[in-house]
Write a protein that holds these residues in place. Sequence first.
Motif, PDB file in Angstrom:
ATOM      1  N   GLY A  49      24.844   3.536  20.050  1.00 48.74           N
ATOM      2  CA  GLY A  49      24.758   4.039  18.688  1.00 48.74           C
ATOM      3  C   GLY A  49      24.655   5.556  18.655  1.00 48.74           C
ATOM      4  N   THR A  50      24.430   6.087  17.471  1.00 50.17           N
ATOM      5  CA  THR A  50      24.355   7.533  17.297  1.00 50.17           C
ATOM      6  C   THR A  50      23.332   7.888  16.231  1.00 50.17           C
ATOM      7  OG1 THR A  50      25.607   9.538  16.738  1.00 50.17           O
ATOM      8  CG2 THR A  50      26.232   7.523  15.598  1.00 50.17           C
ATOM      9  N   ARG A  62      35.586   5.400  16.257  1.00 47.11           N
ATOM     10  CA  ARG A  62      34.879   6.161  17.290  1.00 47.11           C
ATOM     11  C   ARG A  62      34.156   5.149  18.169  1.00 47.11           C
ATOM     12  NH1 ARG A  62      33.678   7.528  12.178  1.00 47.11           N
ATOM     13  NH2 ARG A  62      31.995   6.337  11.243  1.00 47.11           N
ATOM     14  N   GLY A  63      33.582   5.616  19.243  1.00 43.81           N
ATOM     15  CA  GLY A  63      32.956   4.691  20.173  1.00 43.81           C
ATOM     16  C   GLY A  63      31.789   3.923  19.614  1.00 43.81           C
ATOM     17  N   THR A  64      31.190   4.405  18.531  1.00 46.55           N
ATOM     18  CA  THR A  64      30.052   3.724  17.924  1.00 46.55           C
ATOM     19  C   THR A  64      30.429   2.865  16.723  1.00 46.55           C
ATOM     20  OG1 THR A  64      29.614   5.679  16.548  1.00 46.55           O
ATOM     21  CG2 THR A  64      28.411   5.508  18.644  1.00 46.55           C
ATOM     22  N   PHE A  65      31.685   2.968  16.257  1.00 41.03           N
ATOM     23  CA  PHE A  65      32.066   2.293  15.011  1.00 41.03           C
ATOM     24  C   PHE A  65      32.026   0.777  15.187  1.00 41.03           C
ATOM     25  CE2 PHE A  65      34.644   0.621  11.618  1.00 41.03           C
ATOM     26  CZ  PHE A  65      34.322   1.437  10.553  1.00 41.03           C
ATOM     27  N   ARG A  66      31.471   0.089  14.189  1.00 46.59           N
ATOM     28  CA  ARG A  66      31.299  -1.367  14.251  1.00 46.59           C
ATOM     29  C   ARG A  66      32.038  -2.031  13.092  1.00 46.59           C
ATOM     30  NH1 ARG A  66      25.150  -2.612  14.111  1.00 46.59           N
ATOM     31  NH2 ARG A  66      25.663  -4.419  15.400  1.00 46.59           N
ATOM     32  N   ASN A  67      32.803  -3.046  13.422  1.00 48.36           N
ATOM     33  CA  ASN A  67      33.460  -3.885  12.425  1.00 48.36           C
ATOM     34  C   ASN A  67      32.892  -5.295  12.567  1.00 48.36           C
ATOM     35  OD1 ASN A  67      35.203  -4.862  10.485  1.00 48.36           O
ATOM     36  ND2 ASN A  67      37.075  -4.432  11.628  1.00 48.36           N
ATOM     37  N   TRP A  68      33.097  -6.117  11.560  1.00 44.92           N
ATOM     38  CA  TRP A  68      32.572  -7.472  11.624  1.00 44.92           C
ATOM     39  C   TRP A  68      33.427  -8.373  10.735  1.00 44.92           C
ATOM     40  CZ3 TRP A  68      30.623  -3.426   8.918  1.00 44.92           C
ATOM     41  CH2 TRP A  68      30.446  -3.572   7.538  1.00 44.92           C
TER      42      TRP A  68
END
Length: 459
Positions: A202-203, A425-431
């Motif tokens: 995360g960030t 980006r490396g932290t982006f979350r989809n669901w």
Amino acid sequence: MPHPQSEQNPSDPQTTAHDPASSGYTPAEAWIALEAARVRTAGLTDPVDEADLVRQHSPLMSPLVWDLAHIASQEEIWLLRNVGGRDPLRPEIDDLYDAFRHPRASRPQLPLLGPAEARAYAHEVRGKVLDLLDRAPGDDPLTRDAFAFGMIAQHEQQHDETMLATHQLRAGGPVIDAPDPPAAIDLPPDEVVVPAGTFTMGTSTHPWALDNERPAHEVAVAAFALDTSPVTCGAYMRFIEDGGYDDPRLWTDEGWRHRTDDGMTAPLFWQRDGREWLRRRFGVLEPVPPGEPVVHVSWYEADAFARWAGRRLPTEAEWEKAARHDPETGRSRTYPWGEEPPRAAHANLGQRHLRPAAAGAYPAGSSAYGVRQLLGDVWEWTASDFTGYPGFRAWPYREYSEVFFGPDYKVLRGGSFGTDAVACRGTFRNWDFPQRRQIFAGFRTARDAGPVARGTGAV
């Protein structure tokens, strides 16, 4: 996200990505991101006639004209009203374009704005936003680093990807096109081993990161092996030919029920012609390319394939460690390759192509562990349910993430060829729901670390 071109393409990642090493986002960068999204929106709505814009091409999707006006409505609510303190332009349509009030299947029955009226409304809102951008207070959390403007740019790009999925579902000939992605020149090994250890997931610092990406926190991950490329169509064909869709032992109980009820025998849009597999892609019927990452598979299908291969889906933490952790510095990168914003050589993003690139492409986009194509090409299903991180705080509204937390949704990572760099980006979350197949989703497999074994991404 559940809220899941033209020849000159301002949504090209080269023009919209922000350098995270800089001090923050400027109003000029926010305007570039907003305008890139709007050009892409026009490129997805202008090529079809009014009948296509108002038609529902699938009960899973909204009519394109609903997305067009919803984009403008959210921009008005958040930027003109919340940031600018303006009086509502069209308060009577707020309810029509509230995604939580009206399921997608029922939206064609609503008294929606017509195409011309929706375009005029979007144009009016955008004109007033330009006037507001330079005067927004910089000390307000909503406008610091132009956050609200970036949130709306990401929102529009997310709907652009949704509209691209609607184009894939529409009947008839092709109305959008793009050049083919690059080929894979040098193939990496089938898998890499990521050693045990902690990393920062995360960030807490990316200016435009959304609430479910926050806060940064330390996570311990046991050693595991991961495919260096997403699973290919060729590998998936072998799963089909070996009876993967006919063996309930490979499926969860719920997955088998969906497989049976929906009559699934192959990825969505695939059909067999004699001994050959064909697929329909944006209005074109073509042979399935065996070396390309498989796309339009549900979580249940991905999970069944992984069991068939004697492997499993990676957890979300495993995926992010493989994508972001740099073992030499101990730090987590913004992108798999480092801090440089996504370029054409790094990843297949921004609708520059209308298909995934061959598995093993984009060596310049490799992570520190040598894993390729972690951003772009296909969203990747993970084994994890969608939940908040330790210390999660819903902001600026609960309906973006928090209302979806729980076991009903599975996490996808990495973006697809239809995802813009501003929202990847490396932290982006989809669901999404584990049965969803219309999204541009594929997967890669993992295993607990042990003796070196062959991965599943090879043809």
